[in-house]
Design a protein around this motif. Structure first.
Motif, PDB file in Angstrom:
ATOM      1  N   MET A 294       0.932  -1.142   0.044  1.00 17.48           N
ATOM      2  CA  MET A 294      -0.125  -0.136   0.159  1.00 17.48           C
ATOM      3  C   MET A 294       0.880   1.294   0.021  1.00 17.48           C
ATOM      4  N   GLN A 295       2.049   1.148   0.779  1.00 17.28           N
ATOM      5  CA  GLN A 295       2.829   2.192   0.708  1.00 17.28           C
ATOM      6  C   GLN A 295       3.531   2.411  -0.623  1.00 17.28           C
ATOM      7  N   GLU A 296       3.979   1.626  -1.318  1.00 18.28           N
ATOM      8  CA  GLU A 296       4.744   1.570  -2.749  1.00 18.28           C
ATOM      9  C   GLU A 296       3.425   2.154  -3.666  1.00 18.28           C
ATOM     10  N   ILE A 297       2.095   1.762  -3.386  1.00 17.62           N
ATOM     11  CA  ILE A 297       1.209   2.202  -4.543  1.00 17.62           C
ATOM     12  C   ILE A 297       1.085   3.773  -4.160  1.00 17.62           C
ATOM     13  N   ALA A 298       0.769   3.895  -2.910  1.00 14.15           N
ATOM     14  CA  ALA A 298       1.024   5.564  -2.494  1.00 14.15           C
ATOM     15  C   ALA A 298       1.883   6.404  -3.066  1.00 14.15           C
ATOM     16  N   ASP A 299       3.137   5.872  -2.816  1.00 14.13           N
ATOM     17  CA  ASP A 299       4.380   6.631  -3.467  1.00 14.13           C
ATOM     18  C   ASP A 299       4.316   6.613  -5.198  1.00 14.13           C
ATOM     19  N   ARG A 300       3.742   5.628  -5.618  1.00 13.82           N
ATOM     20  CA  ARG A 300       3.669   5.772  -7.076  1.00 13.82           C
ATOM     21  C   ARG A 300       2.793   6.852  -7.614  1.00 13.82           C
ATOM     22  N   ASN A 301       1.493   6.592  -6.834  1.00 16.98           N
ATOM     23  CA  ASN A 301       0.484   7.648  -7.090  1.00 16.98           C
ATOM     24  C   ASN A 301       0.831   9.276  -6.823  1.00 16.98           C
ATOM     25  N   ALA A 302       1.703   9.247  -5.776  1.00 21.99           N
ATOM     26  CA  ALA A 302       2.216  10.818  -5.653  1.00 21.99           C
ATOM     27  C   ALA A 302       3.277  11.116  -6.629  1.00 21.99           C
ATOM     28  N   GLU A 303       4.290  10.130  -7.265  1.00 19.33           N
ATOM     29  CA  GLU A 303       5.148  10.383  -8.405  1.00 19.33           C
ATOM     30  C   GLU A 303       4.494  10.773  -9.532  1.00 19.33           C
ATOM     31  N   SER A 304       3.272  10.111  -9.857  1.00 17.95           N
ATOM     32  CA  SER A 304       2.300  10.274 -11.024  1.00 17.95           C
ATOM     33  C   SER A 304       1.785  11.613 -10.830  1.00 17.95           C
ATOM     34  N   ALA A 305       1.086  11.967  -9.718  1.00 22.93           N
ATOM     35  CA  ALA A 305       0.699  13.194  -9.606  1.00 22.93           C
ATOM     36  C   ALA A 305       1.492  14.407  -9.745  1.00 22.93           C
ATOM     37  N   ASP A 306       2.721  14.108  -9.367  1.00 20.35           N
ATOM     38  CA  ASP A 306       3.753  15.161  -9.654  1.00 20.35           C
ATOM     39  C   ASP A 306       4.276  15.513 -11.040  1.00 20.35           C
ATOM     40  N   ARG A 307       4.347  14.474 -11.932  1.00 24.97           N
ATOM     41  CA  ARG A 307       4.716  14.351 -13.300  1.00 24.97           C
ATOM     42  C   ARG A 307       3.442  15.005 -14.006  1.00 24.97           C
ATOM     43  N   ILE A 308       2.135  14.780 -13.510  1.00 26.41           N
ATOM     44  CA  ILE A 308       1.055  15.285 -14.473  1.00 26.41           C
ATOM     45  C   ILE A 308       0.986  17.025 -14.090  1.00 26.41           C
ATOM     46  N   ALA A 309       1.500  17.340 -12.537  1.00 24.27           N
ATOM     47  CA  ALA A 309       1.274  18.743 -12.550  1.00 24.27           C
ATOM     48  C   ALA A 309       2.401  19.319 -12.968  1.00 24.27           C
ATOM     49  N   THR A 310       3.463  18.956 -13.417  1.00 28.65           N
ATOM     50  CA  THR A 310       4.709  19.449 -13.928  1.00 28.65           C
ATOM     51  C   THR A 310       4.405  19.697 -15.291  1.00 28.65           C
ATOM     52  N   ALA A 311       3.771  18.590 -16.076  1.00 28.26           N
ATOM     53  CA  ALA A 311       3.285  18.671 -17.594  1.00 28.26           C
ATOM     54  C   ALA A 311       2.265  19.638 -17.755  1.00 28.26           C
ATOM     55  N   THR A 312       1.180  19.724 -16.631  1.00 27.69           N
ATOM     56  CA  THR A 312       0.525  20.579 -17.125  1.00 27.69           C
ATOM     57  C   THR A 312       0.876  22.322 -16.811  1.00 27.69           C
ATOM     58  N   GLU A 313       1.959  22.342 -15.944  1.00 28.34           N
ATOM     59  CA  GLU A 313       2.506  23.738 -16.023  1.00 28.34           C
ATOM     60  C   GLU A 313       3.321  23.940 -17.151  1.00 28.34           C
ATOM     61  N   ARG A 314       3.892  23.010 -17.555  1.00 27.57           N
ATOM     62  CA  ARG A 314       4.866  23.516 -18.978  1.00 27.57           C
ATOM     63  C   ARG A 314       3.750  23.439 -20.210  1.00 27.57           C
ATOM     64  N   MET A 315       2.641  22.951 -20.235  1.00 29.96           N
ATOM     65  CA  MET A 315       1.655  23.068 -21.506  1.00 29.96           C
ATOM     66  C   MET A 315       1.247  24.517 -21.192  1.00 29.96           C
ATOM     67  N   ALA A 316       0.729  24.863 -19.976  1.00 24.52           N
ATOM     68  CA  ALA A 316       0.297  26.360 -19.834  1.00 24.52           C
ATOM     69  C   ALA A 316       1.114  27.381 -20.052  1.00 24.52           C
ATOM     70  N   SER A 317       2.507  27.182 -19.640  1.00 20.40           N
ATOM     71  CA  SER A 317       3.411  28.085 -20.145  1.00 20.40           C
ATOM     72  C   SER A 317       3.597  28.187 -21.571  1.00 20.40           C
ATOM     73  N   SER A 318       3.708  27.090 -22.291  1.00 17.02           N
ATOM     74  CA  SER A 318       3.821  27.027 -23.579  1.00 17.02           C
ATOM     75  C   SER A 318       2.684  27.531 -24.284  1.00 17.02           C
ATOM     76  N   ARG A 319       1.634  27.167 -23.935  1.00 19.00           N
ATOM     77  CA  ARG A 319       0.239  27.924 -24.634  1.00 19.00           C
ATOM     78  C   ARG A 319       0.251  29.545 -24.404  1.00 19.00           C
ATOM     79  N   TRP A 320       0.979  29.839 -23.278  1.00 18.58           N
ATOM     80  CA  TRP A 320       0.915  31.348 -23.027  1.00 18.58           C
ATOM     81  C   TRP A 320       1.786  32.055 -24.229  1.00 18.58           C
TER      82      TRP A 320
END
Length: 75
Positions: A16-42
């Motif tokens: 369960m801890q491993e799954i939580a860690d992977r979910n947190a890493e995935s959320a971080d990657r998604i947030a970073t990608a979203t920020e990059r796309m927003a900056s790029s579109r601007w």
């Protein structure tokens, strides 16, 4: 029997801890990608406005940028 249950619970907790860690890493990657796309579109929008203003100025001989910006602000 209790030893087996304790091992099972320990393994389950680790999984369960491993799954939580992977979910947190995935959320971080998604947030970073979203920020990059927003900056790029601007930047893409800013460049598009500048090109439209430049072409309009060259074609008409009049400054077009103030009109483009006022039309965008009116939306």
């Amino acid at each position: 029997m209790e030893t087996k249950q304790a091992e099972y619970r320990s393994d389950l907790a680790a999984l369960m801890q491993e799954i939580a860690d992977r979910n947190a890493e995935s959320a971080d990657r998604i947030a970073t990608a979203t920020e990059r796309m927003a900056s790029s579109r601007w930047w893409q929008t800013a460049i598009m406005i500048a090109v439209v203003a430049l072409v309009g100025t060259v074609v008409t001989g009049l400054p077009v940028l103030p009109e483009v910006l006022s039309n965008l602000a009116a939306r």
